[in-house]
Design a protein around this motif. Sequence first.
Motif, PDB file in Angstrom:
ATOM      1  N   ILE A   1       0.831  -1.209   0.000  1.00 16.05           N
ATOM      2  CA  ILE A   1       0.000   0.000   0.000  1.00 16.05           C
ATOM      3  C   ILE A   1       0.863   1.256   0.000  1.00 16.05           C
ATOM      4  O   ILE A   1       0.497   2.277  -0.601  1.00 16.05           O
ATOM      5  N   THR A   2       2.039   1.199   0.631  1.00 15.82           N
ATOM      6  CA  THR A   2       2.920   2.378   0.633  1.00 15.82           C
ATOM      7  C   THR A   2       3.317   2.785  -0.780  1.00 15.82           C
ATOM      8  O   THR A   2       3.648   3.945  -1.037  1.00 15.82           O
ATOM      9  N   LEU A   3       3.278   1.835  -1.702  1.00 17.39           N
ATOM     10  CA  LEU A   3       3.753   2.089  -3.061  1.00 17.39           C
ATOM     11  C   LEU A   3       2.640   2.501  -4.029  1.00 17.39           C
ATOM     12  O   LEU A   3       2.914   2.804  -5.190  1.00 17.39           O
ATOM     13  N   PHE A   4       1.394   2.514  -3.547  1.00 18.77           N
ATOM     14  CA  PHE A   4       0.283   2.960  -4.392  1.00 18.77           C
ATOM     15  C   PHE A   4       0.542   4.360  -4.943  1.00 18.77           C
ATOM     16  O   PHE A   4       0.424   4.613  -6.145  1.00 18.77           O
ATOM     17  N   ALA A   5       0.844   5.274  -4.038  1.00 18.01           N
ATOM     18  CA  ALA A   5       0.955   6.692  -4.410  1.00 18.01           C
ATOM     19  C   ALA A   5       2.079   6.959  -5.408  1.00 18.01           C
ATOM     20  O   ALA A   5       1.853   7.620  -6.433  1.00 18.01           O
ATOM     21  N   PRO A   6       3.312   6.489  -5.160  1.00 17.00           N
ATOM     22  CA  PRO A   6       4.367   6.785  -6.134  1.00 17.00           C
ATOM     23  C   PRO A   6       4.137   6.128  -7.498  1.00 17.00           C
ATOM     24  O   PRO A   6       4.544   6.681  -8.522  1.00 17.00           O
ATOM     25  N   ILE A   7       3.485   4.963  -7.525  1.00 21.52           N
ATOM     26  CA  ILE A   7       3.148   4.351  -8.814  1.00 21.52           C
ATOM     27  C   ILE A   7       2.187   5.259  -9.580  1.00 21.52           C
ATOM     28  O   ILE A   7       2.375   5.532 -10.777  1.00 21.52           O
ATOM     29  N   LEU A   8       1.162   5.746  -8.897  1.00 23.18           N
ATOM     30  CA  LEU A   8       0.211   6.658  -9.536  1.00 23.18           C
ATOM     31  C   LEU A   8       0.892   7.953  -9.954  1.00 23.18           C
ATOM     32  O   LEU A   8       0.551   8.539 -10.997  1.00 23.18           O
ATOM     33  N   ALA A   9       1.862   8.400  -9.160  1.00 24.41           N
ATOM     34  CA  ALA A   9       2.613   9.613  -9.523  1.00 24.41           C
ATOM     35  C   ALA A   9       3.327   9.410 -10.850  1.00 24.41           C
ATOM     36  O   ALA A   9       3.300  10.283 -11.733  1.00 24.41           O
ATOM     37  N   GLY A  10       3.970   8.248 -11.007  1.00 24.78           N
ATOM     38  CA  GLY A  10       4.662   7.961 -12.250  1.00 24.78           C
ATOM     39  C   GLY A  10       3.708   7.871 -13.436  1.00 24.78           C
ATOM     40  O   GLY A  10       4.000   8.380 -14.527  1.00 24.78           O
ATOM     41  N   ILE A  11       2.570   7.243 -13.225  1.00 28.30           N
ATOM     42  CA  ILE A  11       1.582   7.109 -14.303  1.00 28.30           C
ATOM     43  C   ILE A  11       1.045   8.467 -14.722  1.00 28.30           C
ATOM     44  O   ILE A  11       0.933   8.783 -15.919  1.00 28.30           O
ATOM     45  N   ILE A  12       0.711   9.303 -13.747  1.00 29.46           N
ATOM     46  CA  ILE A  12       0.170  10.634 -14.054  1.00 29.46           C
ATOM     47  C   ILE A  12       1.216  11.486 -14.763  1.00 29.46           C
ATOM     48  O   ILE A  12       0.895  12.199 -15.725  1.00 29.46           O
ATOM     49  N   LEU A  13       2.463  11.424 -14.313  1.00 31.76           N
ATOM     50  CA  LEU A  13       3.530  12.161 -15.000  1.00 31.76           C
ATOM     51  C   LEU A  13       3.637  11.738 -16.470  1.00 31.76           C
ATOM     52  O   LEU A  13       3.770  12.580 -17.371  1.00 31.76           O
ATOM     53  N   THR A  14       3.568  10.438 -16.697  1.00 29.44           N
ATOM     54  CA  THR A  14       3.661   9.930 -18.068  1.00 29.44           C
ATOM     55  C   THR A  14       2.494  10.417 -18.908  1.00 29.44           C
ATOM     56  O   THR A  14       2.670  10.860 -20.053  1.00 29.44           O
ATOM     57  N   LEU A  15       1.294  10.348 -18.353  1.00 28.12           N
ATOM     58  CA  LEU A  15       0.102  10.790 -19.080  1.00 28.12           C
ATOM     59  C   LEU A  15       0.095  12.295 -19.314  1.00 28.12           C
ATOM     60  O   LEU A  15      -0.595  12.782 -20.224  1.00 28.12           O
ATOM     61  N   ARG A  16       0.876  13.033 -18.506  1.00 23.14           N
ATOM     62  CA  ARG A  16       0.937  14.493 -18.675  1.00 23.14           C
ATOM     63  C   ARG A  16       2.089  14.913 -19.597  1.00 23.14           C
ATOM     64  O   ARG A  16       2.374  16.093 -19.724  1.00 23.14           O
ATOM     65  N   GLY A  17       2.742  13.917 -20.218  1.00 20.42           N
ATOM     66  CA  GLY A  17       3.754  14.252 -21.220  1.00 20.42           C
ATOM     67  C   GLY A  17       5.191  14.102 -20.770  1.00 20.42           C
ATOM     68  O   GLY A  17       6.108  14.261 -21.584  1.00 20.42           O
ATOM     69  N   ARG A  18       5.444  13.805 -19.492  1.00 25.44           N
ATOM     70  CA  ARG A  18       6.824  13.561 -19.025  1.00 25.44           C
ATOM     71  C   ARG A  18       7.096  12.073 -19.215  1.00 25.44           C
ATOM     72  O   ARG A  18       7.211  11.313 -18.255  1.00 25.44           O
TER      73      ARG A  18
END
Length: 825
Positions: free
Chosen positions: A153-170
């Motif tokens: 569960i601790t890793l939920f947030a950073p995984i989503l952070a990476g996905i959102i960054l990718t979807l935002r063009g990074r």
Amino acid sequence: MSNWFKRNSVHFAVVAFFVAISFAYFFTPLIQGKVLSQHDVMQAQGTQKEIMDVREKTGKAPLWTNSIFGGMPSYQIWTEYPSNITTYVIKALKVVFPNPVDTVLLYLLGAYLLFCVLKLNPWLAAAGAVAFTFSSYNFILLDAGHANQALAITLFAPILAGIILTLRGRFALGAVITAFFLALEIRSNHLQMTYYLLFAVIILVIVELYYAIKAKQTTPFFKAFGYLAAATVLALAVNAGSLWTTYEYGKETNRGQSNLTKHTREPSTGLDKEYAFSWSQGITECFTFLIPNAYGGSSGSEALGNNSNVAKAFIAKGVPPEQAEMFVHQSGYFSTYWGDKRFTSGPFYFGAGVCFLFVLGLLIVKNRIKWWLLATVIFTMLLSFGRHFSPLSDFFFNYVPLYNKFRAVESILAVASLCFPILAFLAVKEVIEATDKTELFKKLKLALYITGGITLIFIIAPDLILNFKSPQHQDIITGLSQALQGDTSFANSIAQGLVLDRIDLARHDAIRSLIFIVIVFGLIWAFINKKVNVTVASLLFLAVTLVDLWSVDKRYLNDSKFIVKEDYKQPVKPRQIDEFILRDTDPHFRVLDLSGGNPFQSAEASFFYKSVGGYHAAKLKRFDELIDMQFSKSINQDVLDMLNTKYIITRNDKNEEASMQRNQTACGNAWFVKSVKFAKDADEEMQAISSFDPKNEAIVDQRYKSFITEKGVAPDPNATIKLVSYAPEHLVYESGSTASQIAVFSEIYYDKGWKMLIDGEEKPYFRADYLLRAAQIPVGNHKIEFIFHPTSYHVGENISLAGSILLVLAIGGVAFMENKKKNKA
């Protein structure tokens, strides 16, 4: 370099704050040198005992252990994956920080990364991280010892952070972050939580695809999707060793295909539905998101004292206060939790202020991420209801791949516990950036009316919403009446007192929640009216959120849950009979310990012995079926004999002292049988071992007929076979006979890695007596070896090594490119 430190000084301050509060929460027991006593960790210590003993002696952990359930692979117990780079990342964190500080810090840092990606200012991002981290379920998991689940569960947030960054063009940066944290997520080895996170990711991708199509920007979306697919493949490759072994082993466990078709409670595939849904969230139990004691808190009577209505009912009958309180706490009748779960360690509490801000976020947040969060919260809530929402739950259980492999469906709310603070603090961000203060204030008041109104109802008339009676309410009255020699009136007054106590607990927490709602409302009002600036407001949100959640968490994970290190290292002390049995020099025999209750729900015996019983959620399917058919109603002595159960420990019900008896009919480590009886299928095989002579006959599935020649069953009264060397992964026997013999080995059959060698040459073996190994042994004197060398692990580790190298190179390459971009800017 100095400019870099200056630019990131606030982030360093936030991290320092996180370290400080992580240590502060556990400050007293840590300075006393105590460690957290976790039930499941203690059970795991027993399960791992043989593995750790071998590792300490040889420097290498075995992939098989005979400590529990007669024997099983150690993949889901404790296995080293030295080729996996994430193994060393987790080790490093545990070396630097004590347990559970390391886990709390991971929660905070991972969530902080996500909130920063969502472009919240650092201190507001810190408040969001605190809101997620200190959500009560996370601390209840730590208390219970569900370490792998908490890590996942601790890793939920950073995984989503990476996905959102990718979807935002990074693309590159986001993909590398996703790959790294997803690799850690998979390495945490709690596939249920990873599976639940996947639902949230799928919903996010669907929402993003919809908006990409709407804006005619599908090319960037599919480019991002490609990067994320590559990141996923890389994370899977890094964990090839663990994933391959888990996949292979999973098909043979109680989550796999059933072998039996008749007279069994086992489902045809997956878990039993009743078992899988036994921890379902009650629909109205979701009020605990806002009011922690809406359902009475945890199972037990800790919250009831001399001033409780139950105690007063006894005192009114002339019972002394001390005796009344003792009976309340020791009788087992008076649990303040009144939901229909078997038991619970505490509620899902997301924070009153967070719930208020979540509702506000639904009203004011314009970012499309709101629709992802709302859809995910609704979806996870509906699935968490399990048996209380059968149409959806049954559909997923019957038709969605892997869903029926997992139990305790309420745990999917861990995903919702992240969604709530995300939308809550996006709402604060919206407030900060808002220009139309009049419209904002209208919606602010509406959010207050909704959340404050619910708490007011609980304060004024809580029984208008809930009845505060458990499903066992009438059974409690009946039991009390019998205990009170038929005084039904007294029993009813006690039961009514318990209901009133539950109402009081809910009312007090409703008042508490209303206070926090008003405080958060006041903070936003103060900011709108320019009484405080952004930084001060962010710090105040952080403080209020921390105080709110911290104080509830302390109800469940507090200083009393810590013990001295000596007791942690040896949580189960050997008894006199244990010391006696341990003098036995036989290197390999089994023990059935009935002295502590159900031996198949406890790993205590595994601290000392190779146990017939044990404690694990993923036992082999055939052993699970054996428990159900041969041990659930009565103990089958023939089965104990074939499992080489040399000692049986029982308990005297009168004095509760443990006693031991030696099983004189135990078959030993290996033996030659006089005859073979073939069974047409698993049902017939199971029926046959219900009553048979394991020392003289073997029950063999007819599919193995080709493994036995006609000369294979030629009894030789002078033939011998014995175990001469024991190691969990390598057993050596010596045999001698004047004719070919059928040998049965008291070892669990698992053909996904075990190989049999006769005089150094690999030979076939087969299954006998439903779950043991057997083989035809040629005439003469021979050295027979069983060696566990699973291809899935060893080849998987080679793939993991390649994946780990690629991941390190990708991280280094992206770091170089990002630094180059900043220098150009």
